[in-house]
Scaffold this active site. Structure first.
Site, short mmCIF file in Angstrom:
data_model
loop_
_atom_site.label_atom_id
_atom_site.label_comp_id
_atom_site.label_asym_id
_atom_site.label_seq_id
_atom_site.Cartn_x
_atom_site.Cartn_y
_atom_site.Cartn_z
CB THR A 464 -0.81 -0.23 1.36
OG1 THR A 464 -0.22 -0.40 2.37
CG2 THR A 464 -1.92 -1.18 1.23
N GLY A 505 -4.88 1.89 8.55
CA GLY A 505 -3.40 2.38 8.58
C GLY A 505 -2.73 3.45 8.88
CB ILE A 622 -3.40 13.14 -0.26
CG1 ILE A 622 -5.26 12.82 -0.06
CG2 ILE A 622 -2.61 11.92 -0.93
CD1 ILE A 622 -5.84 11.45 0.25
CG ASN A 624 3.32 9.64 -1.10
OD1 ASN A 624 3.40 10.69 -2.28
ND2 ASN A 624 4.42 8.33 -0.83
N GLY A 696 -7.64 2.75 1.73
CA GLY A 696 -7.33 1.52 0.96
C GLY A 696 -8.42 1.47 0.09
CD GLU A 697 -11.19 -1.76 3.28
OE1 GLU A 697 -11.98 -2.41 3.84
OE2 GLU A 697 -10.70 -1.07 4.28
#
Lengths: 734, 323
Positions: A464, A505, A622, A624, A696-697
């Site tokens: 990720t 995360g 955000i 990165n 992520g989702e």
């Protein structure tokens, strides 16, 4: 102040290791005297093993042991996990029923083929449609009961609310079961040395892995060291240690030799875990102006133990997405003879959004209303289930900006009104919502005399970008360039940061990095005034300032490495802990997005191709943008896959017939168009000090519905079953 | 995978001497090695043939000649093949992946085994793999299976794309064993499954394909291969069509038509070819000529859609040619 590091695009710090093959994944590890385990899998889907003949295998060259339910070591049951080889029950086709251990992989495999299994076969339950009559409500999940009914004053039932609506749409939708199909196969290398295990395998969290394995093996967590810095994709599949990890560990202890178990690609499909398919019905009622008046969402999925379900299609969407005065959600499950259903990227949201967002499109068509306008009209300003406000919601901005960037106004309103050569073209859109989860974490940050910094914790990088997030947030907090920060993760001896899952995360680890960096600087300054050899000795710490790697006091200023050297110190380090507080009693932390898709449908042969896709995402700050974009793009590609390609097929005997990458279709490059991603920039510090939310989702949520809605716009054909393969289009073509 | 004896002779006669019995020839290995790992094929001896002088592409007055060991990628990229026989080049480029095409030989491609999932799983009954054991596909998941040329014993599709193009063009194969070389029409080389699905072609034990020849056909420049599948690359056909039209003055003088992905062997459609001749090219003609293309089709539980798809694929392929 140095330039801000967070928010600028950074290359993956682990990229060179990965593209040059130097990143060692679990199965890449080897040890002297290592032996290989090869799994034998069941050829029936339901029944009991009567007997097994392992005599030929035991006599085969190189074979050291053959473990079966009749002679295996003890593995203790852990809630929600199947303990392999502990009983003779067969619950699905391709279940691991024996492990052959030999000096080489090839010897183990050759011997495994000689194992004979005698079954007492029973009729398997394989089809959600056929088992629907056995469906039962699931147990409550996170305090939410399986049936939730919210009705306006005086409304007797959701049925009445729908019946009283000016207009209603109601339809059934189905989604296919899916395999996680990560590039890294399920595998493990385990050593047992003097009572202590060392475990290498792909996992979403070494901490949970150690806890789970300790229970399964009957040892303490101190007896297990998990080292898994690289994971080749997991998507929920490696959240907990599956059979291959438990078997490798138990065999290593029994044989007192290091054991490697690598499941074949076929066994990775059948011998592990899946996402359940779903059957859903969504009914919507609305006023003439498009205002929703009633929403009913019923969903059925395959059950895990005790009728729990991981794929909560209705709960995880319709309780949270739209403002509606009358709402009913019903979540049921039924046990099936499939590999164990578990979490997979956006469990519930991925399948539920297909039904809900298809239904919203059907309502827009029925109302002759623009689908974007319909969604803006029904935008929820407070969370429908909890009644709490959102910590930050800019979904309407996502819709408006997305429509403008995508050229939505050029969309035809009549099906088959846009023909490009032999291809009908059309556009569709859908909403993306994913809830915000955050866990406590402790991170260590160190400043070292060589001028570098260290940041470490036991978090995981599943591909990720966590390897890069650690130094980026640390560098940002310390005012250093990213290249001067060394990250460490994926080792259970590092400070605990929990598993990565639920897109938590960055929001879990990031604030702890900030705290640890703060503490490391404080420790440096305290040392600077306390150490006799320090040029700042005897000063009040309040007189010292740390900025961008330099320590300044009255009349002098020096780099931290010079200061450490002057004090004769190799470094200074500190832990920092961050945890959620009571903010979730005041806010809901969902991430939002709007997805737009253009499709082409061949007028003769009915193939659907996605020609353009755009996601506009509202996910806080955000960290990165480069790896964040990859997360959204990857999610959207998976959504396209779910829409057009992907699905496990079980035949009537429960045989998983497409258990390999030749037959389990995931998109190739030729199937994937240019995917455009745009992030709004609204940091969410109500959620956490970093201001980020999960990404992520989010990207997979809504994509399949956007594709289906675009197909309807192009052709007038409404497809309510995933994947949308061409035979369903053909039936509607002239 | 089981142990096997390995030889790699330098000459054709050496290879033929080593063959026979339980031996298998190994060229690109893209089918055989897979199936050996799965224990579907269990040769006791494997004869490597990559050293044999059977590579090369030649065009002469009689047509196109391709050595059996020529790699798929070399044929696909050959300028004269691409110019004179686009249907061959396209069929190859739509097959497998570049990596597989770089390895796989033309002869091996013609002999590749079916992708039927039950054939590839030794725990399942399969009359092709294990004669007399039955057919799991009939009552199983059979969406990808054939509707033409099937029998109660086997409905597995033939997986090759280029074989469909070659059958359409009337290609022949040279077969050689210790007794000499014979030439066989590719169309009759393939055998319908009937009661003996394990016999897939006319090869005798130990016989080797040495050459593929395609007759000279100047109008094959107006040819095309269309492959319909569930993803746009690296996937087998649900239906495919190899078509060529000779058109003079708005009249179809001659036609070549074959389909793949729908039949147990590459399936030429002489009835469609006859119905095209003498008529003006265009949608009306194509729809009329292909109306009976799936005559005799026997659908299973999940593949009835292949009947309309076959016809639609043909019409779309014909529409793509120069009128």
């Amino acid at each position: 102040m140095a330039e801000p590091v967070v928010g600028r695009p950074h290359n993956r710090v682990d990229g060179p290791l990965k593209v040059s093959g130097r990143a060692a994944y679990g199965a890449d590890h080897s040890y002297p005297r290592l032996v290989h385990g090869y799994a034998v899998t069941s050829t029936i889907a339901h029944g009991v093993i009567r007997a097994m003949d392992t005599s030929t295998a035991e006599r085969s060259p190189g074979v050291i042991a053959v473990y079966t339910p009749f002679n295996a070591f003890t593995i203790h049951p852990v809630e929600g996990l199947r303990a392999p080889l502990q009983d003779t029950a067969v619950a699905h086709h391709g279940q691991i029923v024996a492990l052959v251990v030999a000096e080489s992989f090839e010897q183990a495999r050759a011997a495994a083929f000689t194992v004979e299994v005698d079954y007492d076969e029973r009729r398997p339950a394989v089809s959600l449609a056929e088992e629907e009559g056995n469906a039962r409500p699931i147990p409550p999940v996170m305090g939410i009961p399986p049936v939730v009914t919210r009705l306006a004053d005086g409304v007797p039932s959701i049925t009445a609310a729908l019946a009283d609506s000016h207009i209603t749409v109601s339809a059934a939708y189905t989604t296919a079961p899916q395999a996680h199909a990560a590039m890294e196969p399920y595998s493990a290398v385990v050593t047992w040395d003097d009572g202590r295990f060392t475990v290498h395998n792909g996992t979403q969290g070494v901490g949970l892995q150690v806890q789970t394995l300790a229970q399964a093996l009957g040892v303490t967590t101190d007896d297990i060291h998990a080292v898994n810095p690289f994971v080749g994709g997991s998507f929920g599949g490696k959240y907990r240690p599956n059979a291959e990890v438990q078997l490798a560990a138990a065999a290593a202890r029994a044989l007192r030799r290091p054991v490697k178990v690598v499941l074949t690609r076929e066994q990775s499909f059948t011998g592990t875990v899946i996402r359940s398919g779903t059957r859903q019905r969504v009914s919507l009622g609305a006023a003439a102006d498009g205002t929703l008046t009633a929403l009913s969402h019923r969903a059925l999925a395959g059950a895990v133990a005790d009728r729990e379900s991981a794929e909560l299609s209705a709960q995880r969407t319709s309780l949270a997405w739209y403002a509606v005065p009358n709402l009913e959600v019903r979540q049921t499950s039924v046990p099936l003879n499939t590999p164990d259903p578990t979490i997979m990227r956006a469990p519930g949201e991925a399948s539920g959004s297909f039904a809900l967002e298809s239904a919203m499109d059907e309502l827009a068509v029925a109302l002759r209303m623009d689908p974007v306008r319909l969604r803006i009209k029904n935008n929820a300003t407070v969370h429908p289930y909890s009644g709490l406000p959102f910590s930050g919601k800019h979904l309407v901005e996502c819709y408006r900006l997305g429509a403008e960037r995508f050229g939505w106004r050029r969309r035809g309103t009549r099906p088959r009104s846009r023909l490009d050569g032999e291809w009908y073209t059309g556009m569709g859109m859908a909403t993306s919502v994913y809830p915000g989860f955050r866990n406590p974490a402790t991170v260590k940050v160190g400043l070292r005399a060589d001028g570098t910094a260290l940041v470490s914790c036991d978090t995981a990088d599943l591909g990720t970008g966590m390897w890069t997030v650690l130094p980026v947030v640390a560098a940002h907090s310390l005012g250093l360039p990213v290249r001067r920060v060394e990250p460490r993760l994926g080792d259970s001896e590092l400070s605990p940061a929990g598993s990565v899952g639920g897109s938590c995360g960055v929001v879990t680890v990031g604030p702890a990095i900030m705290a640890a960096a703060h503490n490391a600087v404080a420790a440096l300054l305290s040392l600077a005034v306390g150490e006799p050899s320090s040029p700042f000795h005897g000063l009040d710490p309040a007189d010292l300032r740390y900025d961008s790697g330099r320590v300044s006091g009255p009349g002098r200023s020096m780099d931290f490495d010079d200061l450490l050297e002057a004090m004769g110190r190799s470094g200074v380090e500190a832990l920092g802990t961050a945890a959620p507080g009571d903010e979730s009693e005041r806010y809901v932390f969902d991430s939002f997005g709007a997805q737009f898709v253009e499709v082409r449908v061949n007028r003769w042969t009915g193939e659907i191709r996605v020609s353009r896709a755009l996601g506009v995402m509202d996910a806080g700050r955000i960290v990165n943008p480069k790896t964040a974009r990859s997360q959204i793009v990857g999610g959207m590609i998976w959504g396209i896959s779910a829409a057009l390609h992907e699905g496990l097929h079980l035949d009537a005997s429960g045989h998983l017939v497409n258990a390999d990458l030749a037959n389990y279709l995931i998109p190739v490059n030729a199937d994937v168009p240019e995917v455009d991603v745009h992030f709004l920039d609204h940091p969410d510090t109500r959620f956490n000090p970093l201001g980020s939310r999960g990404i992520g989702e989010l990207g997979i949520v809504g994509t399949a519905a956007a594709v289906a809605n675009a197909v309807h716009n192009a052709t007038g054909i409404r497809l309510r079953e995933l994947p949308m393969t061409l035979e369903h289009v053909l039936a509607g073509l002239d | 995978m089981r142990g096997f004896e390995w030889t790699e002779p330098d000459t054709i006669t050496g290879a033929l001497d080593a063959a026979g019995g339980q031996a298998a020839f190994l060229a690109g290995g893209t089918t055989l090695i897979d199936l050996m790992k799965l224990q579907v094929m269990r040769p006791s001896r494997v004869v490597g043939i990559n050293r044999l002088p059977l590579t090369g592409i030649r065009v002469d007055a009689k047509g196109l000649h391709i050595g059996a060991l020529t790699r798929m990628s070399d044929v696909a990229e050959h300028p004269e093949v691409a110019h004179a026989y686009p249907v061959i080049a396209q069929a190859l480029l739509l097959s497998a992946s570049q990596q597989l095409r770089n390895m796989a030989s033309m002869g091996g491609n013609l002999l590749q085994r079916t992708r039927c999932t039950y054939f590839r799983d030794i725990a399942e009954p399969c009359d092709k793999r294990d004669p007399g054991s039955g057919c799991a596909a009939v009552g199983g998941f059979n969406r990808a299976h054939a509707v033409l040329g099937t029998s109660p014993h086997c409905s597995a599709t033939h997986a090759s794309d280029v074989a469909v193009a070659l059958v359409a063009l009337g290609a022949t194969v040279d077969l050689r064993d210790a007794s000499g070389t014979r030439t066989v029409d590719l169309d009759s080389f393939y055998r319908l499954p009937g009661g003996t699905p394990h016999i897939e072609n006319a090869l005798r034990p130990g016989e080797l394909i040495t050459r593929i020849s395609v007759p000279r056909l100047p109008w094959a420049r107006n040819s095309a291969y269309l492959k319909i599948r569930d993803r746009q690359s690296y996937e087998f056909a649900l239906a495919s069509a190899a078509v060529a039209l000779q058109v003079r003055g708005r009249r179809i003088e001659d036609a070549r038509v074959a389909v793949g992905g729908v039949a147990t062997v590459p399936w030429r459609l002489p009835g469609v070819e006859a119905a095209l001749r003498g008529r003006p090219p265009g949608l009306r003609t194509f729809e009329h000529a292909t109306a009976d293309a799936a005559d005799g089709a026997r659908p299973l539980t999940h593949n009835a859609f292949k009947i309309p798809l076959l016809r639609r694929t043909l019409v779309r392929a014909l529409m793509s040619l120069e009128p």
